[in-house]
Design an enzyme around this catalytic site. Structure first.
Site, PDB file in Angstrom:
ATOM      1  N   TYR A  65     -40.220  67.318 -18.503  1.00 37.40           N
ATOM      2  CA  TYR A  65     -40.162  67.945 -19.830  1.00 37.40           C
ATOM      3  C   TYR A  65     -38.741  67.914 -20.343  1.00 37.40           C
ATOM      4  O   TYR A  65     -37.774  67.814 -19.590  1.00 37.40           O
ATOM      5  CB  TYR A  65     -40.693  69.385 -19.795  1.00 37.40           C
ATOM      6  N   CYS A  66     -38.630  67.989 -21.676  1.00 38.02           N
ATOM      7  CA  CYS A  66     -37.328  68.089 -22.333  1.00 38.02           C
ATOM      8  C   CYS A  66     -37.536  68.897 -23.621  1.00 38.02           C
ATOM      9  O   CYS A  66     -38.559  69.552 -23.786  1.00 38.02           O
ATOM     10  CB  CYS A  66     -36.744  66.704 -22.612  1.00 38.02           C
ATOM     11  N   THR A  67     -36.585  68.853 -24.529  1.00 41.39           N
ATOM     12  CA  THR A  67     -36.643  69.711 -25.709  1.00 41.39           C
ATOM     13  C   THR A  67     -37.825  69.381 -26.623  1.00 41.39           C
ATOM     14  O   THR A  67     -38.627  70.239 -26.963  1.00 41.39           O
ATOM     15  CB  THR A  67     -35.335  69.590 -26.517  1.00 41.39           C
ATOM     16  N   GLY A 113     -39.515  66.102 -26.319  1.00 40.59           N
ATOM     17  CA  GLY A 113     -40.333  65.038 -25.732  1.00 40.59           C
ATOM     18  C   GLY A 113     -39.683  63.672 -25.688  1.00 40.59           C
ATOM     19  O   GLY A 113     -40.112  62.792 -24.936  1.00 40.59           O
ATOM     20  N   ILE A 123     -40.596  71.286 -24.997  1.00 45.33           N
ATOM     21  CA  ILE A 123     -40.592  72.743 -24.939  1.00 45.33           C
ATOM     22  C   ILE A 123     -40.971  73.334 -26.303  1.00 45.33           C
ATOM     23  O   ILE A 123     -41.663  74.349 -26.390  1.00 45.33           O
ATOM     24  CB  ILE A 123     -39.182  73.249 -24.550  1.00 45.33           C
TER      25      ILE A 123
END
Ligand SMILES: [Zn+2]
Ligand SMILES: [Zn+2]
Length: 319
Positions: A178-180, A182, A207
């Site tokens: 996961y990241c901020t 995508g 997220i």
């Protein structure tokens, strides 16, 4: 009541005339009265834009009307103030700087981790054979991350590929990245597959979308964002604070800009230290001749100030 929207989005899609497209796109965004920052590359688009709701709607409609970007997923936030001061559209080699530029090797349009919608990510993330992998940098995961997530000691996403070896111990697990928003996961998960990991998934929309669609459950702390808001709340189910005051170590999630405009460092500081330090990260900044008045918010967007160029470069590289 919210007056504006801020849109976060990306789209991996080949743009043949990317430099020209960037120039035209800047004119178009300005004509709509938007502010923000958009990266255009041969591999696609990555942007955060802010403006009145109707301008944002017109922008999204125009992007979706273009065959190349019809699948773009916009994360929409309602905001009281514009999240940027100006409008920038820049052509770069990649829409997120990873150093993985050869589309013959890493190309998310061809091969990337399986996308998980927020509800599916939530249902899967605590299973025994799953490892949650945060692909973001230190200043991001120190402010907030998923409970039990594996984090990497990196200052910049371009350092991610060098950390792959540390992940070898998880090769027989399901990896959920996961990241901020995508965008980094598209390449991070593609690289993991390329390196022989077999079960690689990615949180679609990152997220930000998870906060909207799964209540942000089990995301501890706040989410760092690349605009003047600095951070946003994600978890409305079981929120927790994990970050600590830069000065005294007390638990706090208040992220501020240093009051010295030539430092302008983003850091977490408690209200007590804010008062003592006058919103500065250090004693040197506190006595700097250009130090701004600290009003308790640590937020100085209304009057654009020159910032430390080395730090600005650092921030821009992780876009
Ligand atoms: Zn403190
Ligand atoms: Zn400072």
């Amino acid at each position: 009541m919210a007056k504006y929207n801020t849109l976060l989005y990306y789209c991996y899609s080949t743009i043949n005339d990317a430099e020209q497209f960037a120039a035209d796109h800047l004119k178009f965004c300005k004509s709509l009265g938007l502010v923000g920052r958009i990266i255009v590359a041969d591999e696609g688009l990555n942007g955060t834009v802010s403006g009145p709701a109707d301008a944002c709607k017109a922008y999204m409609d125009a992007v979706h009307a273009d065959e190349r970007f019809k699948h773009t997923d916009f994360k929409i936030d309602e905001v009281d103030e514009l999240s940027f001061v100006k409008m920038h559209v820049r052509y770069k080699a990649e829409i997120v700087h990873s150093g993985l530029r050869d589309p013959k090797i890493i190309n998310p349009q061809v091969k990337t981790g399986k996308h998980l919608e927020p509800k599916d990510f939530l249902a899967m993330k605590d299973q025994d054979d799953v490892v949650i992998l945060d692909v973001r940098s230190n200043y991001e995961h120190s402010l907030g991350k998923f409970r039990n997530a594996v984090t990497l000691d990196i200052e910049n996403f371009r350092d991610f590929p060098a950390k792959i070896n540390e992940l070898a111990q998880y090769k027989d697990k399901k990896i959920l990245t996961y990241c901020t928003g995508g965008i980094k996961c598209e390449k991070a998960s593609a690289l993991l597959l390329h390196e022989g990991f077999e079960n690689v998934y990615q949180l679609h929309g990152g997220i930000i979308k998870y906060g909207k669609e799964a209540g942000g459950e089990d995301f501890e702390g706040k989410c760092y964002v690349f605009d003047n808001r600095l951070s946003v709340d994600v978890n409305s189910v079981n929120p927790a604070v994990i970050s600590k005051c830069f000065n005294c170590g007390k638990t706090t999630d208040k992220m501020i800009n240093c009051a010295n405009p030539e430092c302008n460092e983003h850091f977490t500081q408690c209200d007590e230290c804010g008062t003592v330090m006058k919103g500065c990260c250090s004693d040197a900044c506190k006595v700097h001749p250009r130090k701004r008045e600290y009003d308790g918010t640590g937020y100085y967007v209304k009057v654009p100030q020159p910032v430390n160029t080395s730090k600005r470069a650092k921030i821009q590289l992780v876009e």
